[in-house]
Design an enzyme around this catalytic site. Structure first.
Site, PDB file in Angstrom:
ATOM      1  N   ASP A  24      -2.781  -1.217  -3.181  1.00  0.00           N
ATOM      2  CA  ASP A  24      -2.864  -0.848  -4.596  1.00  0.00           C
ATOM      3  C   ASP A  24      -1.653  -1.372  -5.375  1.00  0.00           C
ATOM      4  O   ASP A  24      -0.550  -1.439  -4.836  1.00  0.00           O
ATOM      5  CB  ASP A  24      -2.945   0.684  -4.704  1.00  0.00           C
ATOM      6  CG  ASP A  24      -3.426   1.139  -6.063  1.00  0.00           C
ATOM      7  OD1 ASP A  24      -3.879   0.296  -6.867  1.00  0.00           O
ATOM      8  OD2 ASP A  24      -3.348   2.352  -6.343  1.00  0.00           O
ATOM      9  N   HIS A  41      -3.793 -10.127  -8.007  1.00  0.00           N
ATOM     10  CA  HIS A  41      -4.717 -10.142  -6.862  1.00  0.00           C
ATOM     11  C   HIS A  41      -4.425 -11.348  -5.964  1.00  0.00           C
ATOM     12  O   HIS A  41      -4.472 -11.243  -4.741  1.00  0.00           O
ATOM     13  CB  HIS A  41      -6.169 -10.186  -7.356  1.00  0.00           C
ATOM     14  CG  HIS A  41      -6.587  -8.948  -8.090  1.00  0.00           C
ATOM     15  ND1 HIS A  41      -6.314  -7.672  -7.635  1.00  0.00           N
ATOM     16  CD2 HIS A  41      -7.278  -8.769  -9.264  1.00  0.00           C
ATOM     17  CE1 HIS A  41      -6.799  -6.781  -8.480  1.00  0.00           C
ATOM     18  NE2 HIS A  41      -7.380  -7.419  -9.476  1.00  0.00           N
ATOM     19  N   LEU A 135      -5.797  -8.460  17.614  1.00  0.00           N
ATOM     20  CA  LEU A 135      -5.948  -7.498  16.520  1.00  0.00           C
ATOM     21  C   LEU A 135      -7.380  -7.487  15.986  1.00  0.00           C
ATOM     22  O   LEU A 135      -7.976  -8.548  15.789  1.00  0.00           O
ATOM     23  CB  LEU A 135      -4.998  -7.900  15.381  1.00  0.00           C
ATOM     24  CG  LEU A 135      -5.114  -7.085  14.090  1.00  0.00           C
ATOM     25  CD1 LEU A 135      -4.453  -5.723  14.270  1.00  0.00           C
ATOM     26  CD2 LEU A 135      -4.474  -7.827  12.914  1.00  0.00           C
TER      27      LEU A 135
HETATM   28  C1  FPP Z   1      -5.788  -2.689  -6.257  1.00  0.00           C
HETATM   29  O1  FPP Z   1      -4.974  -3.202  -7.266  1.00  0.00           O
HETATM   30  C2  FPP Z   1      -6.356  -3.716  -5.417  1.00  0.00           C
HETATM   31  C3  FPP Z   1      -7.680  -4.041  -5.375  1.00  0.00           C
HETATM   32  C4  FPP Z   1      -8.696  -3.456  -6.231  1.00  0.00           C
HETATM   33  C5  FPP Z   1      -8.220  -5.007  -4.454  1.00  0.00           C
HETATM   34  C6  FPP Z   1      -7.324  -5.436  -3.332  1.00  0.00           C
HETATM   35  C7  FPP Z   1      -7.428  -6.888  -3.255  1.00  0.00           C
HETATM   36  C8  FPP Z   1      -6.488  -7.717  -2.798  1.00  0.00           C
HETATM   37  C9  FPP Z   1      -5.248  -7.313  -2.164  1.00  0.00           C
HETATM   38  C10 FPP Z   1      -6.684  -9.162  -2.935  1.00  0.00           C
HETATM   39  C11 FPP Z   1      -8.013  -9.611  -2.507  1.00  0.00           C
HETATM   40  C12 FPP Z   1      -8.173  -9.666  -1.037  1.00  0.00           C
HETATM   41  C13 FPP Z   1      -9.372  -9.839  -0.497  1.00  0.00           C
HETATM   42  C14 FPP Z   1      -9.497 -10.132   0.950  1.00  0.00           C
HETATM   43  C15 FPP Z   1     -10.576  -9.715  -1.319  1.00  0.00           C
HETATM   44  P1  FPP Z   1      -5.298  -2.768  -8.753  1.00  0.00           P
HETATM   45  O2  FPP Z   1      -5.949  -3.908  -9.417  1.00  0.00           O
HETATM   46  O3  FPP Z   1      -6.081  -1.495  -8.756  1.00  0.00           O
HETATM   47  O4  FPP Z   1      -3.854  -2.531  -9.284  1.00  0.00           O
HETATM   48  P2  FPP Z   1      -3.446  -1.529 -10.464  1.00  0.00           P
HETATM   49  O5  FPP Z   1      -3.797  -0.151 -10.006  1.00  0.00           O
HETATM   50  O6  FPP Z   1      -1.988  -1.732 -10.593  1.00  0.00           O
HETATM   51  O7  FPP Z   1      -4.200  -1.956 -11.690  1.00  0.00           O
END
Ligand code: FPP
Length: 254
Positions: A24, A41, A135
Site C-alpha cells: 500500500d 505503481h 519460493l
Molecule cells: C496500493 O497503492 C497498491 C495497489 C492498489 C496495487 C499494488 C500494485 C503494485 C505494487 C504494482 C503492480 C504489481 C503487479 C504485479 C500488478 P495505492 O494506489 O492504494 O496507494 P495510496 O493508498 O497511497 O493511494
C-alpha cells in the site's frame, strides 16, 4: 537474484514460512513527488522484485502479494488499465528470472472476469513453474476474501446437495480445502505498508493466527531493510522469553 533455495532445507522457527504483503502507498508516494499515480505503481513493481529477492534470501517459503483486490475495479478506468498492464509486463519480463530461481508462481482470486490475455498469461506462469520447489509466489489478483469464502461455502453446499459429502462432516479442514489457498499454509506474518491498519478483505480466513505488522513506509520505498525489520518484529513476537535470533544470522548458518 540469488541462487534458488529448495523448500526441503533446514530453517529456523523464527523465520515465518509464509509472509503475505498488502502493498500500500503507491499513490501517496507519487503524490509526495508531484508524479502521476501510475509512476507510484511502476515503482511498486520494483519494490515487489526486491520483496521476492528478500523472501528468497531469508528462506521464506511462501510469499503472497495483494496485487489487485476485487474492490480495485472501483478506481478510475485508466488506473485499472495501468495495473492490468503492469501485471502483464511483470509476468512477461520476470517469469524467466523467477523460473530460473525455482520460484513457483500461483494465482489466487477470481479469474473469469479478467481479460482473456491476462488469464492465459497467469495460467502459463503457473504451468511453467509448477514443478519448481523454491519460493512459492502467490499473486492475489482480482482477489477478495469474502468472495473466496462465499465460493467455498457454495461449493460445499452443492456437494452436500448432490450427496457427495455429509453436511455433518464439514469442518475447518474441509472448508479450508475449498478455498483458493487449499494447499498453501496459512500466513504466519502479514505486512501492510503505508501506515494503514486494516486487512482490506485480504486472506480473512487464513489470517486467523497471523502476526500483523503495519509499517509506515510507502510501498515503492520497501526494501530489504524493511523486510528484515518486519521479520524481526515477527521473531520478537514469537519469542516472548529469551533472545531474538536475527533472520540474517539464520540464513548464514543454513
Ligand atoms: C496500493 O497503492 C497498491 C495497489 C492498489 C496495487 C499494488 C500494485 C503494485 C505494487 C504494482 C503492480 C504489481 C503487479 C504485479 C500488478 P495505492 O494506489 O492504494 O496507494 P495510496 O493508498 O497511497 O493511494
Amino acid at each position: 537474484m540469488s541462487p534458488a533455495r529448495s523448500t526441503d532445507g533446514p530453517r529456523s522457527d523464527q523465520t515465518p514460512i509464509h509472509v503475505a504483503i498488502i502493498m500500500d502507498g503507491n499513490g501517496r508516494w507519487a503524490k509526495a513527488r508531484g508524479l502521476p499515480r501510475f509512476e507510484g505503481h511502476r515503482r511498486g513493481v520494483e519494490a515487489l522484485r526486491r520483496a521476492v529477492r528478500s523472501a528468497i534470501e531469508h528462506d521464506v517459503r511462501y510469499l503472497t502479494i495483494y496485487s489487485f483486490s476485487s474492490e480495485n475495479w472501483r478506481r478510475p478506468p485508466d488506473e485499472v488499465a495501468v495495473l492490468m498492464g503492469l501485471l502483464k509486463r511483470f509476468i512477461r519480463n520476470d517469469l524467466a528470472d523467477l523460473h530460473k530461481n525455482a520460484v513457483r508462481v500461483r494465482v489466487i482470486g477470481e479469474r473469469e472476469s479478467l481479460a482473456p490475455d491476462i488469464r492465459v498469461l497467469l495460467e502459463e506462469a503457473e504451468a511453467i513453474t509448477r514443478e519448481n520447489r523454491g519460493l512459492s509466489l502467490i499473486v492475489a489478483f482480482n482477489y477478495g476474501a469474502r468472495h473466496e469464502i462465499v465460493a467455498a461455502a457454495r461449493r460445499l453446499a452443492m456437494e452436500a446437495r448432490d450427496g457427495r459429502i455429509d453436511p455433518d462432516s464439514i469442518d475447518e479442514e474441509s472448508f479450508a480445502s475449498r478455498l483458493d489457498t487449499a494447499d498453501i499454509p496459512d500466513p504466519d506474518l502479514i505486512i501492510r505498508t503505508s501506515g494503514e491498519m486494516r486487512l482490506s478483505n485480504f486472506l480473512l480466513w487464513q489470517a486467523a493466527y497471523a502476526e500483523l505488522v503495519f509499517m509506515p513506509i510507502l510501498w515503492p520505498d520497501f526494501d530489504e531493510a524493511a523486510f528484515v525489520a518486519a521479520l524481526e518484529q515477527y521473531a520478537a513476537r514469537e519469542r516472548r522469553f529469551g533472545a531474538v535470533i536475527k533472520p540474517t544470522a539464520v540464513m548464514t548458518a543454513s
